[in-house]
Write an enzyme that holds these catalytic residues in place. Structure first.
Site, PDB file in Angstrom:
ATOM      1  N   CYS A 133     -65.086 -44.668 -20.392  1.00 39.27           N
ATOM      2  CA  CYS A 133     -65.239 -43.463 -21.218  1.00 39.27           C
ATOM      3  C   CYS A 133     -64.832 -42.186 -20.482  1.00 39.27           C
ATOM      4  CB  CYS A 133     -66.667 -43.363 -21.717  1.00 39.27           C
ATOM      5  SG  CYS A 133     -67.911 -43.539 -20.422  1.00 39.27           S
TER       6      CYS A 133
HETATM    7  N1  LIG Z   1     -71.541 -48.461 -21.936  1.00 35.06           N
HETATM    8  C1  LIG Z   1     -70.460 -47.707 -21.895  1.00 35.06           C
HETATM    9  O1  LIG Z   1     -70.451 -46.569 -22.351  1.00 35.06           O
HETATM   10  C2  LIG Z   1     -69.206 -48.224 -21.306  1.00 35.06           C
HETATM   11  C3  LIG Z   1     -69.168 -49.393 -20.586  1.00 35.06           C
HETATM   12  N2  LIG Z   1     -67.995 -49.813 -20.032  1.00 35.06           N
HETATM   13  C4  LIG Z   1     -67.966 -51.023 -19.239  1.00 35.06           C
HETATM   14  O2  LIG Z   1     -68.102 -52.138 -20.117  1.00 35.06           O
HETATM   15  C5  LIG Z   1     -68.843 -53.164 -19.506  1.00 35.06           C
HETATM   16  C6  LIG Z   1     -70.011 -53.531 -20.406  1.00 35.06           C
HETATM   17  O3  LIG Z   1     -70.837 -52.393 -20.540  1.00 35.06           O
HETATM   18  P1  LIG Z   1     -72.117 -52.365 -21.472  1.00 35.06           P
HETATM   19  O4  LIG Z   1     -71.811 -53.004 -22.762  1.00 35.06           O
HETATM   20  O5  LIG Z   1     -72.618 -50.981 -21.446  1.00 35.06           O
HETATM   21  O6  LIG Z   1     -73.093 -53.302 -20.624  1.00 35.06           O
HETATM   22  P2  LIG Z   1     -74.504 -53.872 -21.024  1.00 35.06           P
HETATM   23  O7  LIG Z   1     -75.368 -53.806 -19.833  1.00 35.06           O
HETATM   24  O8  LIG Z   1     -74.989 -53.199 -22.257  1.00 35.06           O
HETATM   25  O9  LIG Z   1     -74.172 -55.388 -21.389  1.00 35.06           O
HETATM   26  C7  LIG Z   1     -73.766 -56.300 -20.434  1.00 35.06           C
HETATM   27  C8  LIG Z   1     -73.546 -57.655 -21.076  1.00 35.06           C
HETATM   28  O10 LIG Z   1     -73.161 -58.575 -20.069  1.00 35.06           O
HETATM   29  C9  LIG Z   1     -74.028 -59.723 -20.061  1.00 35.06           C
HETATM   30  N3  LIG Z   1     -74.260 -60.036 -18.654  1.00 35.06           N
HETATM   31  C10 LIG Z   1     -74.899 -59.272 -17.731  1.00 35.06           C
HETATM   32  N4  LIG Z   1     -74.824 -59.835 -16.505  1.00 35.06           N
HETATM   33  C11 LIG Z   1     -74.108 -60.967 -16.662  1.00 35.06           C
HETATM   34  C12 LIG Z   1     -73.681 -62.002 -15.777  1.00 35.06           C
HETATM   35  N5  LIG Z   1     -73.971 -61.952 -14.478  1.00 35.06           N
HETATM   36  N6  LIG Z   1     -72.979 -63.035 -16.290  1.00 35.06           N
HETATM   37  C13 LIG Z   1     -72.703 -63.105 -17.612  1.00 35.06           C
HETATM   38  N7  LIG Z   1     -73.083 -62.165 -18.493  1.00 35.06           N
HETATM   39  C14 LIG Z   1     -73.767 -61.118 -18.024  1.00 35.06           C
HETATM   40  C15 LIG Z   1     -75.257 -59.315 -20.822  1.00 35.06           C
HETATM   41  O11 LIG Z   1     -75.727 -60.372 -21.642  1.00 35.06           O
HETATM   42  P3  LIG Z   1     -76.744 -61.500 -21.197  1.00 35.06           P
HETATM   43  O12 LIG Z   1     -77.526 -60.928 -20.038  1.00 35.06           O
HETATM   44  O13 LIG Z   1     -77.560 -61.732 -22.415  1.00 35.06           O
HETATM   45  O14 LIG Z   1     -75.866 -62.645 -20.832  1.00 35.06           O
HETATM   46  C16 LIG Z   1     -74.734 -58.233 -21.770  1.00 35.06           C
HETATM   47  O15 LIG Z   1     -74.267 -58.815 -22.956  1.00 35.06           O
HETATM   48  C17 LIG Z   1     -69.265 -52.629 -18.130  1.00 35.06           C
HETATM   49  O16 LIG Z   1     -68.399 -53.128 -17.150  1.00 35.06           O
HETATM   50  C18 LIG Z   1     -69.117 -51.136 -18.261  1.00 35.06           C
HETATM   51  O17 LIG Z   1     -68.790 -50.536 -17.031  1.00 35.06           O
HETATM   52  C19 LIG Z   1     -66.832 -49.165 -20.232  1.00 35.06           C
HETATM   53  C20 LIG Z   1     -66.808 -48.015 -20.961  1.00 35.06           C
HETATM   54  C21 LIG Z   1     -68.012 -47.424 -21.523  1.00 35.06           C
HETATM   55  C1  LIG Z   2     -74.059 -42.979 -17.541  1.00 40.76           C
HETATM   56  C2  LIG Z   2     -73.300 -43.981 -16.723  1.00 40.76           C
HETATM   57  O1  LIG Z   2     -73.826 -44.626 -15.832  1.00 40.76           O
HETATM   58  N1  LIG Z   2     -72.042 -44.132 -17.002  1.00 40.76           N
HETATM   59  C3  LIG Z   2     -71.179 -45.054 -16.335  1.00 40.76           C
HETATM   60  C4  LIG Z   2     -69.853 -44.955 -17.009  1.00 40.76           C
HETATM   61  C5  LIG Z   2     -69.638 -45.894 -18.108  1.00 40.76           C
HETATM   62  C6  LIG Z   2     -68.184 -46.162 -18.179  1.00 40.76           C
HETATM   63  O2  LIG Z   2     -67.316 -45.347 -18.371  1.00 40.76           O
HETATM   64  O3  LIG Z   2     -67.874 -47.356 -17.835  1.00 40.76           O
HETATM   65  P1  LIG Z   2     -66.909 -47.795 -16.677  1.00 40.76           P
HETATM   66  O4  LIG Z   2     -67.708 -47.795 -15.412  1.00 40.76           O
HETATM   67  O5  LIG Z   2     -66.495 -49.148 -17.112  1.00 40.76           O
HETATM   68  O6  LIG Z   2     -65.749 -46.869 -16.644  1.00 40.76           O
HETATM   69  C7  LIG Z   2     -70.940 -44.726 -14.885  1.00 40.76           C
HETATM   70  O7  LIG Z   2     -70.982 -43.569 -14.486  1.00 40.76           O
HETATM   71  O8  LIG Z   2     -70.603 -45.649 -14.122  1.00 40.76           O
END
Ligand SMILES: NC(=O)C1=CN([C@@H]2O[C@H](COP(=O)(O)OP(=O)(O)OC[C@H]3O[C@@H](n4cnc5c(N)ncnc54)[C@H](OP(=O)(O)O)[C@@H]3O)[C@@H](O)[C@H]2O)C=CC1
Ligand SMILES: CC(=O)N[C@@H](CCC(=O)OP(=O)(O)O)C(=O)O
Length: 313
Positions: A133
């Site tokens: 993001c």
């Molecule tokens: N949140 C955001 O705003 C953004 C996130 N991202 C990136 O996207 C990715 C996902 O983020 P987000 O959806 O917020 O993460 P969450 O913490 O909300 O979800 C993580 C997911 O991964 C699963 N998980 C966790 N650990 C493991 C593991 N060791 N093995 C297999 N499954 C696992 C969990 O399910 P379960 O434990 O049930 O298996 C859950 O479904 C991250 O890498 C993040 O940096 C990128 C842009 C924005």
């Molecule tokens: C609030 C917060 O912790 N935000 C995350 C950013 C989420 C995101 O952009 O995800 P990626 O790490 O996949 O780019 C961080 O700063 O790492």
């Protein structure tokens, strides 16, 4: 019909991915992996999911053995490698889109920010790393003017706490966040390196997290090598983004609410300092949509030769 598997499906970005995929007529979500919700209907989390789809606890070999056309990895940072290795071994032709930061520095993966780095190079790509993001907002702000800059671009970002994922931490602890704004990783944040690398221009990034759930704003402070007028500055952005359906330009300063729950980004609120040697602008977007799930589906569609914005806008 492109069959798609989703790993990390019960997370914040996973939930949005399920919703977008369910709105596409040319993609079908064929499995959704979660250990915590294994056995539960996916519709318990995302009501848009089709009947009969159930969360499954799947390891890397299980995922690879299912033979989906594409797999989206929405796992925490550092967890993608075993899934990538299993797919490389058993089904190397699978299109992989990784939402984590794990492959954003790997030149053999296509870095998928279509509005900036082109759609052609995503066509037929099988390994795509999806910018997050802040990195999306920061690069959208800086890219159109990067050749005019003198010195690093300074970026101040504020994210909703969904940006910190679902694993409990201080950054998603509502008690710690109440009436608060939490700065973190004030030097050397991974996104600082990511943006600097892909922009080929140095940035300095100061992230913060606050008590609202979704959305980010990012304020860019830019210094120029030669004086710039407001009109010239705005025309750079109009030229760069005029044809982009997911980017709206705004004379007023975008706020968190302007970027929440929309598929794209709002950029604007340009202001030029006296003498024209510095300027600020702001980008607001939804961290879970253009900052994650929307971008992942855009990238997947482009890789597979499908309509880029189906199910998105
Ligand atoms: N949140 C955001 O705003 C953004 C996130 N991202 C990136 O996207 C990715 C996902 O983020 P987000 O959806 O917020 O993460 P969450 O913490 O909300 O979800 C993580 C997911 O991964 C699963 N998980 C966790 N650990 C493991 C593991 N060791 N093995 C297999 N499954 C696992 C969990 O399910 P379960 O434990 O049930 O298996 C859950 O479904 C991250 O890498 C993040 O940096 C990128 C842009 C924005
Ligand atoms: C609030 C917060 O912790 N935000 C995350 C950013 C989420 C995101 O952009 O995800 P990626 O790490 O996949 O780019 C961080 O700063 O790492």
């Amino acid at each position: 019909m492109l069959t798609v598997g989703l790993v990390g499906a019960r997370g914040h970005t996973g939930k949005e991915l399920i919703a977008i995929l369910s709105r596409r007529s040319d993609m079908e979500l064929v499995f959704a992996s979660s250990r915590a919700m294994a056995g539960e209907p996916v519709s318990n989390l995302a009501p848009e999911a089709r009947d009969g789809l159930t969360f499954e606890a799947m390891g890397p070999q299980d995922v690879a053995a299912r033979g989906a056309d594409a797999v989206i990895l929405a796992l925490p940072n550092g967890e993608a490698a075993p899934y990538v290795a299993a797919i490389e071994a058993a089904a190397p032709g699978t299109i992989l889109v990784d939402l984590s930061a794990d492959y954003r520095f790997d030149g053999s993966w296509a870095y998928g920010l279509p509005e900036l780095y082109g759609r052609e190079r995503l066509k037929g790509a099988a390994r795509i790393s999806n910018p997050g993001c802040y990195a999306t907002a920061g690069q959208l702000c800086v890219h159109p003017v990067r050749d005019l800059l003198s010195g690093p671009a300074h970026l101040f970002g504020v994210s909703g706490y969904s940006g910190a994922g679902t694993t409990p931490s201080r950054k998603n602890d509502l008690e710690a966040l109440r009436d608060n704004l939490m700065p973190y990783s004030l030097t050397g944040h991974m996104h600082e390196r990511e943006m600097s690398r892909h922009l080929a221009h140095e940035v300095r990034f100061s992230p913060h997290v606050a008590a609202f759930f979704r959305g980010i704003t990012l304020t860019a402070q830019l210094n120029f090598a030669a004086p710039v007028t407001l009109e010239a500055l705005k025309s750079r952005y109009a030229e760069a983004y005029g044809g982009e359906k997911l980017i709206r330009l705004s004379d007023t300063i975008p706020e968190i609410r302007d970027g929440q729950d929309i598929p794209g980004a709002v950029i604007g609120g340009w202001s030029v300092g006296e003498g024209g040697r510095n300027a600020t602008l702001v980008c607001a977007l939804d961290n879970l949509l253009k900052g994650a799930a929307v971008q992942a589906v855009q990238n997947l569609a482009l890789a597979a030769g499908l309509e880029e914005l189906g199910g998105i806008s």
